[in-house]
Structure formats: structure tokens, C-alpha cells
Design a protein around this motif. Sequence first.
Motif, PDB file in Angstrom:
ATOM      1  N   VAL A  12      50.313  -3.327  -7.172  1.00  0.00           N
ATOM      2  CA  VAL A  12      50.171  -3.709  -5.496  1.00  0.00           C
ATOM      3  C   VAL A  12      51.016  -2.596  -4.707  1.00  0.00           C
ATOM      4  O   VAL A  12      52.271  -2.974  -4.698  1.00  0.00           O
ATOM      5  CB  VAL A  12      50.180  -4.984  -5.259  1.00  0.00           C
ATOM      6  N   ASP A  48      48.213  -2.936  -0.655  1.00  0.00           N
ATOM      7  CA  ASP A  48      48.678  -4.329   0.011  1.00  0.00           C
ATOM      8  C   ASP A  48      47.696  -5.133   0.900  1.00  0.00           C
ATOM      9  O   ASP A  48      47.696  -5.115   1.996  1.00  0.00           O
ATOM     10  CB  ASP A  48      49.826  -4.018   0.608  1.00  0.00           C
ATOM     11  N   ILE A  53      43.668  -7.763  -3.493  1.00  0.00           N
ATOM     12  CA  ILE A  53      44.495  -8.473  -4.657  1.00  0.00           C
ATOM     13  C   ILE A  53      43.904  -9.775  -5.131  1.00  0.00           C
ATOM     14  O   ILE A  53      43.738  -9.585  -6.350  1.00  0.00           O
ATOM     15  CB  ILE A  53      45.673  -8.979  -4.122  1.00  0.00           C
ATOM     16  N   THR A  69      51.612  -8.927 -11.986  1.00  0.00           N
ATOM     17  CA  THR A  69      51.375  -7.851 -10.733  1.00  0.00           C
ATOM     18  C   THR A  69      52.937  -7.531 -10.595  1.00  0.00           C
ATOM     19  O   THR A  69      53.801  -7.910 -10.978  1.00  0.00           O
ATOM     20  CB  THR A  69      50.975  -8.593  -9.666  1.00  0.00           C
ATOM     21  N   GLY A  72      55.016  -5.836  -3.676  1.00  0.00           N
ATOM     22  CA  GLY A  72      54.286  -6.932  -2.721  1.00  0.00           C
ATOM     23  C   GLY A  72      54.989  -8.136  -2.698  1.00  0.00           C
ATOM     24  O   GLY A  72      54.288  -8.892  -2.046  1.00  0.00           O
ATOM     25  N   THR A  73      56.101  -8.457  -3.298  1.00  0.00           N
ATOM     26  CA  THR A  73      56.742  -9.735  -3.415  1.00  0.00           C
ATOM     27  C   THR A  73      57.936  -9.995  -2.465  1.00  0.00           C
ATOM     28  O   THR A  73      58.596 -11.043  -2.248  1.00  0.00           O
ATOM     29  CB  THR A  73      57.259 -10.142  -4.693  1.00  0.00           C
ATOM     30  N   ASP A  79      54.041  -6.939   2.447  1.00  0.00           N
ATOM     31  CA  ASP A  79      54.176  -7.524   1.124  1.00  0.00           C
ATOM     32  C   ASP A  79      53.431  -8.927   1.170  1.00  0.00           C
ATOM     33  O   ASP A  79      53.908  -9.850   1.905  1.00  0.00           O
ATOM     34  CB  ASP A  79      55.758  -8.158   0.980  1.00  0.00           C
ATOM     35  N   THR A  81      51.568  -9.887  -1.750  1.00  0.00           N
ATOM     36  CA  THR A  81      51.163 -10.397  -3.134  1.00  0.00           C
ATOM     37  C   THR A  81      51.061 -11.824  -3.399  1.00  0.00           C
ATOM     38  O   THR A  81      50.302 -12.509  -3.956  1.00  0.00           O
ATOM     39  CB  THR A  81      51.771  -9.683  -4.129  1.00  0.00           C
ATOM     40  N   THR A  85      48.023 -14.512  -4.418  1.00  0.00           N
ATOM     41  CA  THR A  85      48.231 -14.921  -5.749  1.00  0.00           C
ATOM     42  C   THR A  85      47.934 -16.621  -5.410  1.00  0.00           C
ATOM     43  O   THR A  85      47.084 -17.347  -6.277  1.00  0.00           O
ATOM     44  CB  THR A  85      49.713 -14.823  -6.348  1.00  0.00           C
ATOM     45  N   GLY A 116      57.815 -13.978  -5.441  1.00  0.00           N
ATOM     46  CA  GLY A 116      56.749 -13.983  -6.265  1.00  0.00           C
ATOM     47  C   GLY A 116      56.610 -15.510  -6.894  1.00  0.00           C
ATOM     48  O   GLY A 116      57.495 -16.231  -6.711  1.00  0.00           O
ATOM     49  N   ASN A 128      53.786 -12.908 -10.824  1.00  0.00           N
ATOM     50  CA  ASN A 128      54.281 -11.775 -10.101  1.00  0.00           C
ATOM     51  C   ASN A 128      55.590 -11.239 -10.061  1.00  0.00           C
ATOM     52  O   ASN A 128      56.612 -11.964 -10.245  1.00  0.00           O
ATOM     53  CB  ASN A 128      54.493 -12.466  -8.453  1.00  0.00           C
TER      54      ASN A 128
END
Length: 477
Positions: A12, A48, A53, A69, A72-73, A79, A81, A85, A116, A128
Motif C-alpha cells: 500500500v 493509499d 485496499i 500488507t 500505510g500503518t 495512512d 491501511t 483492514t 497495524g 498489517n
Amino acid sequence: MGQGRRAAILTVSDGVFHGTRTDDSGRALAELLTRSGFEIAETAVVADEVPEIEAALRRMAAAANLVVTTGGTGFGPRDVTPEATTAVLTRDAPGLAETMRAVGRQVSPMAIISRGRTGIVGGALVLNLPGSPKGAVESLETVMGVVPHALELLAGHTQHVQSEVATPDTEGIAGARGEAAQGHDHGAHEHGHDHGAHEPSADEIAAAEARQARDAVAGVGVGPSDVTLDLAKHLAGGEQVLLATAIRTDGAPPCQPGQKLLLGAGGPLSGTLGCSEFDVSAAADAADVLASGRPVLRTYHHDLGSVEVYLEPYLHRPQLVVLAATPIALWLLRWGKDLGYETVLVESRSDWVTQEHRSAANRVLTDAAEIQDAPAGEMEVVATDHDAPDVSRQVAALLGHQPRFVGIMGSARHTGAHLAALRDMGVPDEQVAQIQSPVGLNIGAKTPPEIALSILGGLLAARTGRPGGWIDNRTSR
């Protein structure tokens, strides 16, 4: 979903998606997963954006039983992700994310700001990971030991296997004790070089048996996740340790892939590789691996089969303590991080410290006496401003840590007063004599980055015992 160990990797990153950056993290993860016995079902890159995603995660979860992944955390506005998720998870699995952060913070304090998520999408486990190659690989390695068991459970193989992981292999121990008396070798390891076989003695087997029984009764440090948490505790305590992880077996040895053993300089600390022979053999290799500082693969043997074990050392990061927030200090701090140092800036003049200094340093302190956590011989000190009002006092405070190197920038005319002041404070003459001044290799450095390069080169040469000149192989041609 496909059978067996199938992994999908989702990068990502706006930069990678638009072609301005290379997908180094995705490649690093693919290499690690392949080494760990996974087939790579799919790799993909998305920007992103939450919808992209989410769609990729759903698609990958249908094709693989492990989806990782990278990117992007963090806390940046792009960010997203974790949010994407969360939207697709059918069940949460927070322990994996918590463990990655707990262990990661021992390597970098920035690990605690990772957002994450880890959880389940249908029959797939989703993890993540950070966006950097190093952070992504280290985070995945932290939990890799429990991933195979998690995937077995997701596949419906729900029988309890704690006895396989935690219970001492009493039959194997008894057999090894009898075999040892007959001279059979179960401690040999094969790894491409002949280091000699190690046959567990009766005392070693008895000690391993006692430790395994103690851990099993206490229920502490026996399963892979327990060992990972113990790893974090020992690292937090400043210890150097070795993590042994079984990654594959041949035949039917008393060991399952993913079992872990944590070892210190004095021997096993927690966990088990399944039987005393394997534990003793790993303990015999621990000192050499810790000394080399490099991970290795070893193969240990048992009458019922063999196990391939990944031995990974976790060492102290040396501290680079830079006195005075000068332009040279800025480059020392920046490049020191890249060289593996924990960088500490000590500056009592608050108006000297810029935002760039704060970003480059792991820690910024006003007094060297605040440093309490440096193991002997793991600190290197460079004073970058001989005109600073407190050079002598700050250096004196650091000498108690037995630093490997101490240098004060400047000629003898500028630094002589500081050395005399240290003697007046009661610092022994032999310690004062070890202070280097001037500092740095003679490479004609003039600018702050050039001077910092010469200093760091000198520190590396001093650490490795090398002269610091040109490499000349002509005599061996």
C-alpha cells in the motif's frame, strides 16, 4: 481458497503505485515467505485509498490463507491501511499486532506508533506490517513462529496441540539418555561447514529435562507466543539473546515447525524445540551465533527425523552519544542511525537544538547523567563543540559507562583544558589518555557532512580494529 501454505502480499503506497518508488518491502516479504515454505499466490500494489485496499484484501483472502500488507500503518493523513483492514475483518486477532509492536519497540521506539491491525477474513489470516523493508520483515519474523499453527486452526484442524509444543518429550529424553551412553550422536548439525558434532552429555540432557518440566508445570514460556513475549522482556532488560525457531522438519521428529527456544549467554531461557537433544544442540551453537551477530540455519538430528532451525541473534544496539547540537552533530545523528546506532544528542543549550536535530536523534537529553541504560563497551561518545560550557562535566558523566570510544573535536590547544579539568575531577590518567583528539580519519574533510563521515569511518575502524586506509589486495594477486 487454495490448500497448503499460500501467501499474498499487498503493498500500500502512493509512491510505488505511481512508479516513483520501488517495491522493496514487497520483495523482501516475498523472500522471507518463500524461505518459510509459503507459495506466493499473488502480489499487488495499490494506492493509499480505502476502497482499493478493501477490494484487494477480499480478493487475496479468497486466494491465499495468509495475506500480509506493507505500508500505510502510520499517523500520516494518507495512512489508511488499518481502517480498510478493519472494514473487511470478520474476526479480530489483536495479540499478533500487540506482539509485533512489543518486540518492535525494542528495536525502534517508533514501533509504538504503528496502527497495524491483525485479524481474519473468511479463512485467511491478515497481518498489517510497516512500510519499510526492515520493519516489515522484522515484524513478520516476530510472529512467524505461530503463523503455521494459526493457519491450521483456520483450516479447521482444531485439535489442541499444546502438548506437542509445551510438554517435555519424556520418551525422547529417556531415549537420548540411553543413546548417549551408547555413543550415538544426536547433537550433530549440518549447515554447509564442519563445526564438529556436539553430543549432549548426561548432565546437559538432565538440565534440559528439568527446565522443560519446570516450564510445563509453570505454564510459562513454553508456547511460541510465550517465548516471543519473553524475548521482548529480555530485550527490555538489556540482554543479548538468541531466538531459535523450527522452520521445517524431515521425517517425524518430536518437533513441530514454529516451535521456539529462547537462549541467553548462559543457556536456554524459555520454550523448547521439542526434545532435549534439539535444545542442547541449539544451546551449543548459541555462543558462536551471538558472537558473530548474524542469523544462521542449523539442522539437528533425532532418531525419528531432523529439524531445520533458524537461529537469530538479538544484540545490543551500540549507543552513539553526540555532545552539542552542531551542524556536524546533525550528520552524525542522521548517519549513525543508518549504521545501526541508537543515537543520543546531549545539549544543555535548548536554543541550539533544532527540529532537524530532534528528528535525527533517537533521544535528546540536556544532561549526560540522564543516560542509565548503556551496557559496558556499547557506547561511543563524540563531543562536537570544544567551546561548549559543560564538555568536561558531560564527558565525565559518560566515562562511568566504560564507553568503547570517547573523542573531543578540536586540536590539543582547544581540548587540553578539558583533559586537565577531567583530571581535576578525579578521572584516572589512563582514562583521560584514551580520549581521542582530534577526531576522525584524515580524509581532508572540510564541510559538516564530510567531517561527520570521517568521524563515523574512524569509529567503525576503531570498532573493527582496522587501520582505516585503502584496501590493497595487490600483495595477494
